[in-house]
Design a protein around this motif. Structure first.
Motif, PDB file in Angstrom:
ATOM      1  N   MET A 163       0.835  -1.188   0.000  1.00  0.00           N
ATOM      2  CA  MET A 163       0.000   0.000   0.000  1.00  0.00           C
ATOM      3  C   MET A 163       0.874   1.244   0.000  1.00  0.00           C
ATOM      4  SD  MET A 163      -3.124  -0.607   2.590  1.00  0.00           S
ATOM      5  CE  MET A 163      -3.640  -2.259   2.889  1.00  0.00           C
ATOM      6  N   ASP A 164       0.443   2.238  -0.727  1.00  0.00           N
ATOM      7  CA  ASP A 164       1.158   3.500  -0.743  1.00  0.00           C
ATOM      8  C   ASP A 164       0.862   4.285   0.525  1.00  0.00           C
ATOM      9  OD1 ASP A 164       2.227   3.065  -3.247  1.00  0.00           O
ATOM     10  OD2 ASP A 164       0.532   3.993  -4.278  1.00  0.00           O
ATOM     11  N   PRO A 165       1.816   5.065   1.025  1.00  0.00           N
ATOM     12  CA  PRO A 165       1.552   5.919   2.185  1.00  0.00           C
ATOM     13  C   PRO A 165       0.707   7.112   1.762  1.00  0.00           C
ATOM     14  CG  PRO A 165       3.734   6.312   1.348  1.00  0.00           C
ATOM     15  CD  PRO A 165       3.180   5.174   0.550  1.00  0.00           C
ATOM     16  N   PHE A 166       0.249   7.878   2.737  1.00  0.00           N
ATOM     17  CA  PHE A 166      -0.511   9.069   2.376  1.00  0.00           C
ATOM     18  C   PHE A 166       0.445  10.137   1.869  1.00  0.00           C
ATOM     19  CE2 PHE A 166       0.726  10.192   6.641  1.00  0.00           C
ATOM     20  CZ  PHE A 166       0.834  11.565   6.618  1.00  0.00           C
ATOM     21  N   PHE A 167      -0.077  11.064   1.103  1.00  0.00           N
ATOM     22  CA  PHE A 167       0.693  12.167   0.550  1.00  0.00           C
ATOM     23  C   PHE A 167      -0.267  13.308   0.281  1.00  0.00           C
ATOM     24  CE2 PHE A 167      -0.461   9.101  -2.680  1.00  0.00           C
ATOM     25  CZ  PHE A 167      -1.105   9.870  -3.632  1.00  0.00           C
ATOM     26  N   TYR A 168       0.253  14.413  -0.202  1.00  0.00           N
ATOM     27  CA  TYR A 168      -0.564  15.586  -0.477  1.00  0.00           C
ATOM     28  C   TYR A 168      -0.570  15.874  -1.967  1.00  0.00           C
ATOM     29  CZ  TYR A 168      -0.363  16.263   4.512  1.00  0.00           C
ATOM     30  OH  TYR A 168      -0.485  16.066   5.857  1.00  0.00           O
ATOM     31  N   VAL A 169      -1.716  16.322  -2.461  1.00  0.00           N
ATOM     32  CA  VAL A 169      -1.844  16.766  -3.837  1.00  0.00           C
ATOM     33  C   VAL A 169      -2.407  18.178  -3.824  1.00  0.00           C
ATOM     34  CG1 VAL A 169      -2.134  14.455  -4.824  1.00  0.00           C
ATOM     35  CG2 VAL A 169      -4.143  15.742  -4.098  1.00  0.00           C
ATOM     36  N   MET A 170      -2.204  18.889  -4.925  1.00  0.00           N
ATOM     37  CA  MET A 170      -2.682  20.258  -5.019  1.00  0.00           C
ATOM     38  C   MET A 170      -3.795  20.334  -6.059  1.00  0.00           C
ATOM     39  SD  MET A 170      -0.644  23.758  -6.016  1.00  0.00           S
ATOM     40  CE  MET A 170       0.807  23.105  -5.260  1.00  0.00           C
ATOM     41  N   ALA A 171      -4.935  20.824  -5.627  1.00  0.00           N
ATOM     42  CA  ALA A 171      -6.063  21.025  -6.528  1.00  0.00           C
ATOM     43  C   ALA A 171      -6.091  22.491  -6.955  1.00  0.00           C
ATOM     44  CB  ALA A 171      -7.366  20.667  -5.826  1.00  0.00           C
ATOM     45  N   ILE A 172      -6.286  22.723  -8.238  1.00  0.00           N
ATOM     46  CA  ILE A 172      -6.435  24.071  -8.778  1.00  0.00           C
ATOM     47  C   ILE A 172      -7.927  24.350  -8.875  1.00  0.00           C
ATOM     48  CG2 ILE A 172      -5.944  25.592 -10.734  1.00  0.00           C
ATOM     49  CD1 ILE A 172      -3.450  24.657  -9.160  1.00  0.00           C
ATOM     50  N   MET A 173      -8.341  25.463  -8.305  1.00  0.00           N
ATOM     51  CA  MET A 173      -9.752  25.816  -8.216  1.00  0.00           C
ATOM     52  C   MET A 173     -10.045  27.067  -9.040  1.00  0.00           C
ATOM     53  SD  MET A 173     -10.516  23.496  -5.913  1.00  0.00           S
ATOM     54  CE  MET A 173     -12.071  23.917  -5.217  1.00  0.00           C
ATOM     55  N   GLY A 174     -11.192  27.086  -9.698  1.00  0.00           N
ATOM     56  CA  GLY A 174     -11.681  28.282 -10.373  1.00  0.00           C
ATOM     57  C   GLY A 174     -12.856  28.817  -9.581  1.00  0.00           C
ATOM     58  N   CYS A 175     -12.844  30.132  -9.305  1.00  0.00           N
ATOM     59  CA  CYS A 175     -13.867  30.721  -8.443  1.00  0.00           C
ATOM     60  C   CYS A 175     -14.473  31.959  -9.100  1.00  0.00           C
ATOM     61  CB  CYS A 175     -13.260  31.131  -7.102  1.00  0.00           C
ATOM     62  SG  CYS A 175     -12.413  29.800  -6.247  1.00  0.00           S
ATOM     63  N   GLY A 176     -15.620  32.385  -8.575  1.00  0.00           N
ATOM     64  CA  GLY A 176     -16.257  33.616  -9.023  1.00  0.00           C
ATOM     65  C   GLY A 176     -15.471  34.831  -8.557  1.00  0.00           C
ATOM     66  N   ASP A 177     -15.920  36.015  -8.971  1.00  0.00           N
ATOM     67  CA  ASP A 177     -15.231  37.267  -8.632  1.00  0.00           C
ATOM     68  C   ASP A 177     -15.024  37.464  -7.141  1.00  0.00           C
ATOM     69  OD1 ASP A 177     -14.713  38.380 -11.162  1.00  0.00           O
ATOM     70  OD2 ASP A 177     -16.793  39.039 -11.340  1.00  0.00           O
ATOM     71  N   ASP A 178     -15.983  37.045  -6.351  1.00  0.00           N
ATOM     72  CA  ASP A 178     -15.888  37.259  -4.902  1.00  0.00           C
ATOM     73  C   ASP A 178     -15.201  36.093  -4.191  1.00  0.00           C
ATOM     74  OD1 ASP A 178     -17.848  35.376  -5.213  1.00  0.00           O
ATOM     75  OD2 ASP A 178     -19.358  36.408  -4.001  1.00  0.00           O
ATOM     76  N   GLY A 179     -14.660  35.148  -4.944  1.00  0.00           N
ATOM     77  CA  GLY A 179     -13.961  34.014  -4.344  1.00  0.00           C
ATOM     78  C   GLY A 179     -14.885  32.900  -3.904  1.00  0.00           C
ATOM     79  N   SER A 180     -16.173  33.010  -4.242  1.00  0.00           N
ATOM     80  CA  SER A 180     -17.108  31.957  -3.860  1.00  0.00           C
ATOM     81  C   SER A 180     -17.432  31.085  -5.065  1.00  0.00           C
ATOM     82  CB  SER A 180     -18.391  32.580  -3.301  1.00  0.00           C
ATOM     83  OG  SER A 180     -19.061  33.273  -4.335  1.00  0.00           O
ATOM     84  N   ALA A 181     -18.263  30.114  -4.864  1.00  0.00           N
ATOM     85  CA  ALA A 181     -18.692  29.200  -5.921  1.00  0.00           C
ATOM     86  C   ALA A 181     -17.490  28.610  -6.658  1.00  0.00           C
ATOM     87  CB  ALA A 181     -19.643  29.902  -6.880  1.00  0.00           C
ATOM     88  N   CYS A 182     -16.555  28.076  -5.916  1.00  0.00           N
ATOM     89  CA  CYS A 182     -15.344  27.500  -6.513  1.00  0.00           C
ATOM     90  C   CYS A 182     -15.618  26.092  -7.031  1.00  0.00           C
ATOM     91  CB  CYS A 182     -14.216  27.441  -5.484  1.00  0.00           C
ATOM     92  SG  CYS A 182     -13.673  29.053  -4.918  1.00  0.00           S
ATOM     93  N   ALA A 183     -14.935  25.759  -8.100  1.00  0.00           N
ATOM     94  CA  ALA A 183     -15.016  24.426  -8.676  1.00  0.00           C
ATOM     95  C   ALA A 183     -13.603  23.904  -8.888  1.00  0.00           C
ATOM     96  CB  ALA A 183     -15.759  24.473 -10.009  1.00  0.00           C
ATOM     97  N   GLU A 184     -13.390  22.637  -8.591  1.00  0.00           N
ATOM     98  CA  GLU A 184     -12.083  22.038  -8.829  1.00  0.00           C
ATOM     99  C   GLU A 184     -11.913  21.845 -10.330  1.00  0.00           C
ATOM    100  OE1 GLU A 184     -10.221  17.742  -8.157  1.00  0.00           O
ATOM    101  OE2 GLU A 184     -10.702  18.766  -6.273  1.00  0.00           O
ATOM    102  N   LEU A 185     -10.851  22.426 -10.873  1.00  0.00           N
ATOM    103  CA  LEU A 185     -10.603  22.352 -12.306  1.00  0.00           C
ATOM    104  C   LEU A 185      -9.628  21.240 -12.673  1.00  0.00           C
ATOM    105  CD1 LEU A 185     -10.291  26.157 -13.006  1.00  0.00           C
ATOM    106  CD2 LEU A 185     -12.309  24.705 -13.211  1.00  0.00           C
ATOM    107  N   ARG A 186      -8.627  21.056 -11.859  1.00  0.00           N
ATOM    108  CA  ARG A 186      -7.631  20.013 -12.113  1.00  0.00           C
ATOM    109  C   ARG A 186      -6.826  19.762 -10.853  1.00  0.00           C
ATOM    110  NH1 ARG A 186      -4.466  23.796 -16.283  1.00  0.00           N
ATOM    111  NH2 ARG A 186      -6.329  23.235 -17.407  1.00  0.00           N
ATOM    112  N   VAL A 187      -6.124  18.650 -10.863  1.00  0.00           N
ATOM    113  CA  VAL A 187      -5.211  18.312  -9.778  1.00  0.00           C
ATOM    114  C   VAL A 187      -3.816  18.270 -10.380  1.00  0.00           C
ATOM    115  CG1 VAL A 187      -4.549  16.544  -8.100  1.00  0.00           C
ATOM    116  CG2 VAL A 187      -6.968  17.026  -8.513  1.00  0.00           C
ATOM    117  N   GLU A 188      -2.895  18.975  -9.774  1.00  0.00           N
ATOM    118  CA  GLU A 188      -1.511  18.981 -10.246  1.00  0.00           C
ATOM    119  C   GLU A 188      -0.954  17.560 -10.197  1.00  0.00           C
ATOM    120  OE1 GLU A 188       0.989  21.834 -11.002  1.00  0.00           O
ATOM    121  OE2 GLU A 188      -0.999  22.256 -11.777  1.00  0.00           O
ATOM    122  N   PRO A 189      -0.103  17.181 -11.143  1.00  0.00           N
ATOM    123  CA  PRO A 189       0.404  15.814 -11.182  1.00  0.00           C
ATOM    124  C   PRO A 189       1.406  15.467 -10.075  1.00  0.00           C
ATOM    125  CG  PRO A 189       1.377  17.121 -12.930  1.00  0.00           C
ATOM    126  CD  PRO A 189       0.333  17.969 -12.284  1.00  0.00           C
ATOM    127  N   ALA A 190       1.994  16.467  -9.449  1.00  0.00           N
ATOM    128  CA  ALA A 190       3.004  16.210  -8.415  1.00  0.00           C
ATOM    129  C   ALA A 190       2.349  15.734  -7.117  1.00  0.00           C
ATOM    130  CB  ALA A 190       3.809  17.475  -8.150  1.00  0.00           C
TER     131      ALA A 190
END
Length: 82
Positions: free
Chosen positions: A1-28
């Motif tokens: 089993m692989d150990p736990f690790f961290y990934v980075m999600a890139i989010m797109g949000c509205g003008d006020d920073g709300s209503a964010c949607a995950e657009l992609r996850v960085e491959p690293a």
């Protein structure tokens, strides 16, 4: 089993920073939250062309965690006499 690790999600949000949607996850994958956060500026620069007013990133833990091998102790229950 692989150990736990961290990934980075890139989010797109509205003008006020709300209503964010995950657009992609960085491959690293990152070994710590600090390493993930340190990589955020570069990841955001690579994603400035996304069609959202605000682009942000978040680090999240993923992977498999091993369960504690020590068994839990059961509570003693009172016996009711009858």
């Amino acid at each position: 089993m692989d150990p736990f690790f961290y990934v980075m999600a890139i989010m797109g949000c509205g003008d006020d920073g709300s209503a964010c949607a995950e657009l992609r996850v960085e491959p690293a994958r990152f070994a710590s939250i600090a390493a993930c956060q340190a990589a955020m500026p570069g990841a955001l620069q690579r994603n400035v062309a996304l069609d959202y007013p605000v682009i942000s990133a978040t680090c999240r833990e993923t992977g498999v965690r091993m369960a504690d091998a020590e068994p839990r102790r059961m509570r003693r229950t009172e016996r009711r006499g009858g």
